[in-house]
Design an enzyme around this catalytic site. Structure first.
Site, PDB file in Angstrom:
ATOM      1  N   HIS A  72      37.387  55.259  67.820  1.00 32.31           N
ATOM      2  CA  HIS A  72      37.889  56.575  68.591  1.00 32.31           C
ATOM      3  C   HIS A  72      36.760  57.039  69.352  1.00 32.31           C
ATOM      4  CE1 HIS A  72      41.766  56.618  66.594  1.00 32.31           C
ATOM      5  NE2 HIS A  72      41.130  56.236  65.596  1.00 32.31           N
ATOM      6  N   SER A  90      39.637  59.332  62.413  1.00 34.45           N
ATOM      7  CA  SER A  90      41.002  59.107  63.298  1.00 34.45           C
ATOM      8  C   SER A  90      42.150  60.082  62.957  1.00 34.45           C
ATOM      9  CB  SER A  90      41.450  57.749  62.895  1.00 34.45           C
ATOM     10  OG  SER A  90      41.693  57.613  61.579  1.00 34.45           O
ATOM     11  N   LYS A 118      41.887  51.263  72.472  1.00 31.40           N
ATOM     12  CA  LYS A 118      41.997  52.890  72.730  1.00 31.40           C
ATOM     13  C   LYS A 118      41.424  53.183  74.033  1.00 31.40           C
ATOM     14  CE  LYS A 118      42.026  53.134  67.528  1.00 31.40           C
ATOM     15  NZ  LYS A 118      43.498  52.609  67.413  1.00 31.40           N
TER      16      LYS A 118
HETATM   17  C1  LIG Z   1      39.281  54.004  62.815  1.00 30.02           C
HETATM   18  C2  LIG Z   1      40.112  52.870  63.339  1.00 30.02           C
HETATM   19  N1  LIG Z   1      39.848  51.632  62.955  1.00 30.02           N
HETATM   20  C3  LIG Z   1      40.422  50.714  63.432  1.00 30.02           C
HETATM   21  C4  LIG Z   1      41.684  50.502  63.993  1.00 30.02           C
HETATM   22  C5  LIG Z   1      42.495  49.380  64.025  1.00 30.02           C
HETATM   23  O1  LIG Z   1      42.392  48.858  65.364  1.00 30.02           O
HETATM   24  P1  LIG Z   1      43.243  47.997  66.252  1.00 30.02           P
HETATM   25  O2  LIG Z   1      44.470  49.056  66.270  1.00 30.02           O
HETATM   26  O3  LIG Z   1      42.627  47.594  67.407  1.00 30.02           O
HETATM   27  O4  LIG Z   1      43.852  46.927  65.061  1.00 30.02           O
HETATM   28  C6  LIG Z   1      42.186  51.906  64.252  1.00 30.02           C
HETATM   29  C7  LIG Z   1      43.256  51.956  64.898  1.00 30.02           C
HETATM   30  O5  LIG Z   1      44.385  52.434  64.708  1.00 30.02           O
HETATM   31  C8  LIG Z   1      41.313  52.951  63.999  1.00 30.02           C
HETATM   32  O6  LIG Z   1      41.947  54.038  64.065  1.00 30.02           O
END
Ligand SMILES: Cc1ncc(COP(=O)(O)O)c(C=O)c1O
Length: 384
Positions: A206, A178, A235
């Site tokens: 992502h 990310s 996203k």
């Molecule tokens: C790699 C990753 N996993 C999980 C999440 C968590 O997802 P959510 O924003 O739907 O709680 C994010 C979000 O920022 C993320 O970047």
């Protein structure tokens, strides 16, 4: 008296330059936003395909409100389940090529709920050092032994698996990382998992909707199967929520054991309908094609300025280093008309601050050109 320490703690966060403020945007997540009354190019959104404002997605959300109201009114296992949720899960399972899927209220909850319910005392979790915080928290909650391996270092995964006498073993990795935009070494991970009888979990927050022949994410990109295919609806899928796709048995188990699923209210109906409409659009209109064209234009522009771009995807960090430099560079970029988040510890390691830029399918060539010209101004001044 009891809470005096809060002021000290806040002062210490401020001293280190790590105090966080909420930035407030006064418009939708479009390539050009309004912030503090000014128009800015948005170069940091996770709305990668620009679908949060797609007419079909908005229509689906509005129809869901008409048919089901604004809130779910209960958890899925009590009164909160409707045909809408079942059909989204069927849709996700089909999209990911899995037997079944389960939707959680956030991606964070999907990770914590899945990892903590599957892994227990006596088990081993192998987790990439750059995995998302929700994976880290899921590992902590699981009570399993956790080995954090150096980023994408498959040889250290193999060493740990070879020595392991644990009952259950799980390798967990982000699909697209990310903060760096590189892609997991999933093919090698899957081979190791087969050899040492371990499970593989991929967080495709992502990558879903972006990566792979069918935009199905990292396993689609490498054409491999993983045991636990996790992602978010928040996203590229333009909504809110998380999901896990996998075998019917896995999903049945999570429905019965994952505490964030059991003890939290179901997603609001418009969020469910929006995500489902977004998957339809991804399959029919292929918006990722335009995203990848934009990525190529942007990367070419950065390379022309002398940047070494290591990212393989739509997330492209501009390294700023120390916290002070990160804050100054990001705020100057904003003054020049581009909004992209400066990322500091603890989200990234000390000294590895960055401006996390990301592309959207809906950026125009002009948006990208103007953003690049602002970046060229801050490049020299802040040693990017
Ligand atoms: C790699 C990753 N996993 C999980 C999440 C968590 O997802 P959510 O924003 O739907 O709680 C994010 C979000 O920022 C993320 O970047």
């Amino acid at each position: 008296m009891k809470m005096n320490w809060l002021a000290d703690e806040l002062a210490s966060i401020k001293d280190k330059g790590l105090y966080r403020r909420l930035s407030t945007i006064e418009s939708a997540q479009t390539p050009r936003i309004i912030k503090d009354g000014r128009e800015l190019i948005l170069l940091s959104s996770n709305n990668y395909l620009g679908l949060t404002t797609h007419p079909k997605v908005k229509k689906a959300a509005l129809e869901a409100i008409e048919n089901y109201g604004t809130g779910a009114g209960g958890s899925r296992l009590t009164t909160g389940n409707t045909e809408l949720y079942n059909s989204l899960e069927e849709r996700i399972a089909k999209f990911k090529g899995a037997e079944d899927a389960l939707v959680f209220s956030t991606g964070y909850m999907a990770n914590t709920g899945t990892i903590s319910s599957l892994m227990k005392n006596g088990d081993l979790i192998l987790s990439d050092e750059l995995n998302h915080a929700s994976i880290i928290d899921g590992c902590r909650m699981s009570r399993a032994e956790v080995m954090v391996y150096p980023h994408k270092d498959v040889s250290s995964i193999e060493t740990a698996l070879r020595k392991s006498k644990h009952l259950g073993k799980l390798i967990v990795t982000d699909g697209i990382f990310s903060m760096d935009g590189d892609i997991a070494a999933l093919q090698e991970i899957v081979e190791l998992a087969k050899k040492y009888d371990a499970m593989v979990m991929v967080d495709d927050a992502h990558a879903t909707g972006v990566l792979g022949k069918h935009c199905g994410g990292t396993s689609d990109y490498f054409n491999v199967n993983v045991d636990i295919n996790m992602g978010t609806l928040s996203k590229a899928l333009a909504s809110m929520g998380g999901y896990v796709a996998g075998s019917s048995e896995l999903i049945d188990y999570l429905r019965n054991r994952a505490r964030p699923f059991i003890y939290s209210t179901a997603l609001p109906p418009p969020a469910v309908a929006a995500a489902k409409a977004a998957i339809d659009i991804i399959e029919i209109e292929n918006p990722a094609k335009k995203l990848w064209q934009n990525i190529a234009i942007y990367k070419k522009g950065l390379a022309g300025m002398g940047f070494t771009v290591k990212s393989e995807t739509q997330i492209i960090p501009l390294m700023t280093g120390e916290t002070g430099n990160t804050i100054k560079a990001a705020s100057e970029l904003e003054r020049l008309g581009v909004f992209a988040q400066g990322i500091r510890p603890p989200t990234v390691p000390e000294g590895k601050g960055r401006i996390r830029t990301s592309l959207m399918a809906t950026h125009t060539e002009l948006d990208i050109k103007e953003a690049l010209s602002a970046i060229s101004i801050i490049k020299e001044k802040y040693r990017l």
